[in-house]
Scaffold this active site. Structure first.
Site, PDB file in Angstrom:
ATOM      1  N   LYS A   1       0.870  -1.186   0.000  1.00  0.00           N
ATOM      2  CA  LYS A   1       0.000   0.000   0.000  1.00  0.00           C
ATOM      3  C   LYS A   1       0.900   1.226   0.000  1.00  0.00           C
ATOM      4  CE  LYS A   1      -3.684   2.314   2.576  1.00  0.00           C
ATOM      5  NZ  LYS A   1      -4.554   2.257   3.775  1.00  0.00           N
TER       6      LYS A   1
ATOM      7  N   LYS B   1      -2.130  -1.365  -3.822  1.00  0.00           N
ATOM      8  CA  LYS B   1      -2.986  -0.185  -3.684  1.00  0.00           C
ATOM      9  C   LYS B   1      -2.125   1.064  -3.747  1.00  0.00           C
ATOM     10  CE  LYS B   1      -6.377   1.876  -0.519  1.00  0.00           C
ATOM     11  NZ  LYS B   1      -7.001   1.803   0.806  1.00  0.00           N
TER      12      LYS B   1
END
Length: 332
Positions: A202, A256
């Protein structure tokens, strides 16, 4: 694989593009409703629905309307839903205790959806930011986001969600060691079948702004999240983090944001060969919607094309706010 092709005119690659029927026969990747996880925002109240201004078409819904929306999505073929809470500001504290309250808004939504649509997979978010008065994914002590104390809280949050009936735990916090701690706790408490879809890579992206508005974390956030989310410049580091999370017990991994990081999706899939997901995050969604609403692009075509790109990059599935609309289009 080294492609083999005859010289022109024996080879005319355009032959394979001459009609919809031929293009369909040779298509390398296909997007279906089975590829979709739908992120939803849940709020307090009954029969309450309010738009998220920075995400056109996205709503915060009370639990009863979230259940109704889940049923509709399931009927369209969407197999999974992911719950994010819009927490009452009065419940945000330094100790984040609401995060593992068995009756918090997320856990009530899990139970309600599993009661109404038991076949639908329910995914959750594990991070402290919706409950933290500081807006961070972990505890803040003397200006530092501390790791180990945060992991202890995340484990309690994980167990509360598993007890509520969650099928998939989604740790989005990016603390070190949290996957191993969560897996050990789930095993010890009899939740062996609960899966972990780790946000293993992420990035500290500028694409999350509308999401923070949606969960009410924007105003609370002090500083930034660069000490725990990944540097967008790094690629090898992501591979190390994915390998670590798999070794600690993650069943699936997430990249992400999505479209700006398709190279990471491809690299993760080719390196590890495990179920690999991406999150088409709020900023990506908002940009597509804003351009479409201004008439600058064909929103429907871009929506479908963007999601197909995830499949081409190697993703097994995508979290997207477009999920019900995409499923509707794919169903004709």
């Amino acid at each position: 694989m080294k492609p083999t092709i005859a010289p022109f005119p024996a080879a005319r690659p355009r032959r394979a593009r001459q009609s919809p029927a031929i293009r369909g026969l040779v298509r390398e990747n296909t997007l279906t409703a089975d590829d979709l996880i739908w992120p939803v925002f849940v709020r307090e109240g009954t029969n309450q629905e309010e738009p998220v201004p920075s995400m056109p078409g996205v709503m915060r819904r009370s639990v009863d309307l979230t259940v109704k929306a889940a049923k509709e999505a399931w009927d369209l073929g969407v197999p999974a839903i992911c719950i994010f809470p819009y927490t009452d500001p009065s419940l945000k504290t330094e100790d984040c205790a609401e995060a593992w309250n068995p009756d918090n808004i997320s856990n009530r939504a899990i139970r309600a959806i599993k009661d109404a649509v038991p076949e639908m997979a329910v995914m959750t978010d594990v991070a402290l930011d919706p409950y933290n008065i500081n807006g961070h994914d972990g505890y803040v002590e003397n200006g530092e986001i501390v790791n180990d104390r945060t992991v202890e809280a995340l484990v309690k949050m994980t167990l509360a969600q598993a007890e509520a009936g969650a099928d998939i735990i989604g740790p989005s916090d990016m603390m070190d060691g949290r996957i191993g701690a969560m897996r050990s706790a789930l095993e010890a408490e009899g939740h062996q079948n609960v899966m972990i879809l780790s946000y293993a890579a992420k990035y500290a992206s500028a694409c999350y702004g509308p999401f923070r508005d949606a969960v009410g974390a924007s105003g609370a956030l002090t500083g930034d999240k660069k000490t725990y989310q990944m540097d967008p410049a790094n690629s090898d580091e992501a591979m190390r983090l994915i390998e670590r999370d798999l070794n600690e017990g993650a069943d699936m991994v997430m990249i992400k944001p999505g479209l700006p990081y398709l190279d990471m999706c491809r690299r993760a899939k080719e390196t590890f060969g495990v179920p690999t997901f991406a999150y088409q995050v709020s900023g990506e969604y908002a940009m597509i919607q804003a351009a479409a609403l201004n008439g600058w692009i064909d929103g429907e075509k871009i929506m479908l094309e963007s999601l197909l790109c995830f499949k081409r990059a190697g993703c097994d599935g995508i979290l997207t706010y477009f999920a019900p609309e995409v499923a509707k289009r794919l169903n004709g």
